[in-house]
Design a protein around this motif. Sequence first.
Motif, PDB file in Angstrom:
ATOM      1  N   SER A  41       0.824  -1.213   0.000  1.00 38.98           N
ATOM      2  CA  SER A  41       0.000   0.000   0.000  1.00 38.98           C
ATOM      3  C   SER A  41       0.855   1.259   0.000  1.00 38.98           C
ATOM      4  O   SER A  41       0.576   2.211  -0.725  1.00 38.98           O
ATOM      5  CB  SER A  41      -0.913   0.030   1.220  1.00 38.98           C
ATOM      6  OG  SER A  41      -1.532  -1.205   1.382  1.00 38.98           O
ATOM      7  N   THR A  44       2.534   1.727  -3.323  1.00 33.15           N
ATOM      8  CA  THR A  44       1.531   2.114  -4.323  1.00 33.15           C
ATOM      9  C   THR A  44       1.200   3.601  -4.179  1.00 33.15           C
ATOM     10  O   THR A  44       1.076   4.315  -5.174  1.00 33.15           O
ATOM     11  CB  THR A  44       0.250   1.276  -4.166  1.00 33.15           C
ATOM     12  OG1 THR A  44       0.609  -0.099  -4.152  1.00 33.15           O
ATOM     13  CG2 THR A  44      -0.704   1.534  -5.308  1.00 33.15           C
ATOM     14  N   ALA A  45       1.075   4.065  -2.933  1.00 33.30           N
ATOM     15  CA  ALA A  45       0.804   5.487  -2.709  1.00 33.30           C
ATOM     16  C   ALA A  45       1.913   6.334  -3.323  1.00 33.30           C
ATOM     17  O   ALA A  45       1.645   7.352  -3.973  1.00 33.30           O
ATOM     18  CB  ALA A  45       0.679   5.770  -1.215  1.00 33.30           C
ATOM     19  N   PHE A  48       1.636   6.240  -7.123  1.00 31.12           N
ATOM     20  CA  PHE A  48       0.435   6.978  -7.522  1.00 31.12           C
ATOM     21  C   PHE A  48       0.712   8.475  -7.576  1.00 31.12           C
ATOM     22  O   PHE A  48       0.354   9.164  -8.529  1.00 31.12           O
ATOM     23  CB  PHE A  48      -0.680   6.635  -6.522  1.00 31.12           C
ATOM     24  CG  PHE A  48      -1.824   7.596  -6.446  1.00 31.12           C
ATOM     25  CD1 PHE A  48      -2.659   7.784  -7.538  1.00 31.12           C
ATOM     26  CD2 PHE A  48      -2.092   8.289  -5.278  1.00 31.12           C
ATOM     27  CE1 PHE A  48      -3.725   8.653  -7.457  1.00 31.12           C
ATOM     28  CE2 PHE A  48      -3.159   9.156  -5.190  1.00 31.12           C
ATOM     29  CZ  PHE A  48      -3.978   9.348  -6.284  1.00 31.12           C
ATOM     30  N   VAL A  84      -2.956  -0.760  -9.655  1.00 30.00           N
ATOM     31  CA  VAL A  84      -3.824   0.041  -8.784  1.00 30.00           C
ATOM     32  C   VAL A  84      -3.494   1.532  -8.933  1.00 30.00           C
ATOM     33  O   VAL A  84      -4.388   2.379  -9.069  1.00 30.00           O
ATOM     34  CB  VAL A  84      -3.687  -0.416  -7.314  1.00 30.00           C
ATOM     35  CG1 VAL A  84      -4.410   0.537  -6.381  1.00 30.00           C
ATOM     36  CG2 VAL A  84      -4.225  -1.822  -7.142  1.00 30.00           C
ATOM     37  N   LEU A  88      -6.116   4.527 -10.263  1.00 31.26           N
ATOM     38  CA  LEU A  88      -6.389   5.757  -9.500  1.00 31.26           C
ATOM     39  C   LEU A  88      -5.969   6.995 -10.295  1.00 31.26           C
ATOM     40  O   LEU A  88      -6.690   7.991 -10.325  1.00 31.26           O
ATOM     41  CB  LEU A  88      -5.652   5.714  -8.156  1.00 31.26           C
ATOM     42  CG  LEU A  88      -6.177   4.700  -7.139  1.00 31.26           C
ATOM     43  CD1 LEU A  88      -5.300   4.682  -5.912  1.00 31.26           C
ATOM     44  CD2 LEU A  88      -7.612   5.011  -6.753  1.00 31.26           C
ATOM     45  N   LEU A  92      -8.728   9.752 -11.143  1.00 29.96           N
ATOM     46  CA  LEU A  92      -8.632  10.962 -10.313  1.00 29.96           C
ATOM     47  C   LEU A  92      -7.871  12.089 -10.993  1.00 29.96           C
ATOM     48  O   LEU A  92      -8.162  13.250 -10.774  1.00 29.96           O
ATOM     49  CB  LEU A  92      -7.979  10.619  -8.972  1.00 29.96           C
ATOM     50  CG  LEU A  92      -8.773   9.630  -8.110  1.00 29.96           C
ATOM     51  CD1 LEU A  92      -7.973   9.226  -6.898  1.00 29.96           C
ATOM     52  CD2 LEU A  92     -10.091  10.231  -7.676  1.00 29.96           C
ATOM     53  N   PHE A  93      -6.890  11.760 -11.822  1.00 26.35           N
ATOM     54  CA  PHE A  93      -6.090  12.810 -12.449  1.00 26.35           C
ATOM     55  C   PHE A  93      -6.328  12.926 -13.947  1.00 26.35           C
ATOM     56  O   PHE A  93      -5.842  13.848 -14.580  1.00 26.35           O
ATOM     57  CB  PHE A  93      -4.582  12.538 -12.249  1.00 26.35           C
ATOM     58  CG  PHE A  93      -4.145  12.401 -10.829  1.00 26.35           C
ATOM     59  CD1 PHE A  93      -4.813  13.067  -9.822  1.00 26.35           C
ATOM     60  CD2 PHE A  93      -3.059  11.617 -10.509  1.00 26.35           C
ATOM     61  CE1 PHE A  93      -4.406  12.951  -8.508  1.00 26.35           C
ATOM     62  CE2 PHE A  93      -2.639  11.493  -9.192  1.00 26.35           C
ATOM     63  CZ  PHE A  93      -3.321  12.157  -8.189  1.00 26.35           C
TER      64      PHE A  93
ATOM     65  N   GLY B 138      -7.263   9.510  -3.579  1.00 26.10           N
ATOM     66  CA  GLY B 138      -6.481   8.334  -3.946  1.00 26.10           C
ATOM     67  C   GLY B 138      -5.952   7.611  -2.720  1.00 26.10           C
ATOM     68  O   GLY B 138      -6.020   6.384  -2.629  1.00 26.10           O
ATOM     69  N   PHE B 139      -5.439   8.389  -1.751  1.00 25.48           N
ATOM     70  CA  PHE B 139      -4.935   7.770  -0.525  1.00 25.48           C
ATOM     71  C   PHE B 139      -6.061   7.053   0.213  1.00 25.48           C
ATOM     72  O   PHE B 139      -5.865   5.977   0.766  1.00 25.48           O
ATOM     73  CB  PHE B 139      -4.286   8.831   0.376  1.00 25.48           C
ATOM     74  CG  PHE B 139      -2.913   9.224  -0.077  1.00 25.48           C
ATOM     75  CD1 PHE B 139      -2.241   8.465  -1.018  1.00 25.48           C
ATOM     76  CD2 PHE B 139      -2.290  10.346   0.433  1.00 25.48           C
ATOM     77  CE1 PHE B 139      -0.976   8.819  -1.450  1.00 25.48           C
ATOM     78  CE2 PHE B 139      -1.018  10.712   0.014  1.00 25.48           C
ATOM     79  CZ  PHE B 139      -0.360   9.960  -0.927  1.00 25.48           C
ATOM     80  N   TYR B 141      -8.754   5.670  -1.125  1.00 25.52           N
ATOM     81  CA  TYR B 141      -9.013   4.410  -1.838  1.00 25.52           C
ATOM     82  C   TYR B 141      -7.959   3.367  -1.497  1.00 25.52           C
ATOM     83  O   TYR B 141      -8.257   2.188  -1.291  1.00 25.52           O
ATOM     84  CB  TYR B 141      -9.021   4.644  -3.350  1.00 25.52           C
ATOM     85  CG  TYR B 141     -10.335   5.134  -3.883  1.00 25.52           C
ATOM     86  CD1 TYR B 141     -11.470   4.339  -3.817  1.00 25.52           C
ATOM     87  CD2 TYR B 141     -10.439   6.388  -4.475  1.00 25.52           C
ATOM     88  CE1 TYR B 141     -12.679   4.785  -4.310  1.00 25.52           C
ATOM     89  CE2 TYR B 141     -11.646   6.841  -4.970  1.00 25.52           C
ATOM     90  CZ  TYR B 141     -12.770   6.046  -4.892  1.00 25.52           C
ATOM     91  OH  TYR B 141     -13.952   6.482  -5.367  1.00 25.52           O
ATOM     92  N   LEU B 142      -6.694   3.818  -1.452  1.00 24.34           N
ATOM     93  CA  LEU B 142      -5.595   2.884  -1.164  1.00 24.34           C
ATOM     94  C   LEU B 142      -5.746   2.267   0.216  1.00 24.34           C
ATOM     95  O   LEU B 142      -5.560   1.057   0.385  1.00 24.34           O
ATOM     96  CB  LEU B 142      -4.258   3.609  -1.259  1.00 24.34           C
ATOM     97  CG  LEU B 142      -3.694   3.728  -2.667  1.00 24.34           C
ATOM     98  CD1 LEU B 142      -2.430   4.559  -2.658  1.00 24.34           C
ATOM     99  CD2 LEU B 142      -3.405   2.353  -3.228  1.00 24.34           C
TER     100      LEU B 142
END
Lengths: 205, 164
Positions: A41, A44-45, A48, A84, A88, A92-93, B138-139, B141-142
């Motif tokens: 996670s 991934t953040a 992202f 993932v 996102l 979102l972007f 986004g955070f 959702y993560l």
Amino acid sequence: MVHISDGVLDPWLWESGWAITIAILAYTLSKMKTEDVPRLSVITAAVFVASLIHISIGPTSVHFILNGFAGVMLGILAFPCIFVALVLQCFLFGHGGISTIGINAVNMGVPALIAYLIFKTGTRLDIRPETKKKVSLFGAIAGGVGVVLALLLLAAELITTGEELYETTVLVVGTHVPIIVIEAIFTGVLAGFIATVAPELFGKK
Amino acid sequence: MNTIRSLVVLALILILCMALICPPASAHRVIVQGRVSEIQVKAYFGGGDAAPMADANVEIYAIKDGQEELYLTGKADADGMFYFAPKIGVSEYRAVVEATGHKGEETVNLAEGAGIMEAEQAEAEKEANLPITGIITGFGYLAGLAGIAMIITARKMKKKYENK
């Protein structure tokens, strides 16, 4: 620049992109363990948000990809991480198209797996504070190679749409040279740092 | 003789005065030409720095009665700008801009205020800026995904132990 938009590629290309993505996702997720989830996670953040950091170079604007970094940090779980992050980013972007999420995941995720393979072969996953130099070196190589391979895949796909072979490759790779260098250094330094302070983070992958 | 001369002088003064009072160029023919010469298309990347899409391929489609046809194609300049002359009788155009895998489009309607109005400009600028809300979403959702993944993997582990 590595996010392909809707309607650029031929349907067979992005359809097969989805097929490959789903196959790799199913395999890698089946190997996922509970203790991998927090690490997955957090990385991934990072991946992202990384694509929001832009650098304007010549005729285009390039951003960070961090796929080689994900490969080094996550092993085969780098693929679901990239997938993932892409989903996102898309919703979102507005980066890249919805139909092309599959092929974009292949473009960035498969090089991430190859980057991991390089890192694994180079260090034999013998990560201790004593092997810091080796870990940093192969981390840097993996971080750079991940980006380069992603760019070459992108260029190859753009060529199928009728773009000039030489021109496209030079443009795509040339504008990303700073990204390749920065990501290689970043991944190398971070891998070395983790080898010193918390080698168990790499775990058994 | 004297009276005649003073009359002539008076007449001359009168003519001079009239010439000064009357608006100039009253006897000229006026020609007014109306012409709309070009529509401007600007393409740039989002993400705060608004980097122009230089040398991007531009396709302009003319839309008439819902029918769309390719009007012209060209390349944007170094600043991501492209200019084209509108077609007589067609007020709606769709501009498609593409560069190395990136593609965007915008419909321009001359009848409805010609593309970018102030509100639309502000919206476009907002879109080009750093999407803070997007990052936070986004955070969120993560975190949710991580939770779901934890539950699934934990259940798998539990089953394994039960089987043993």
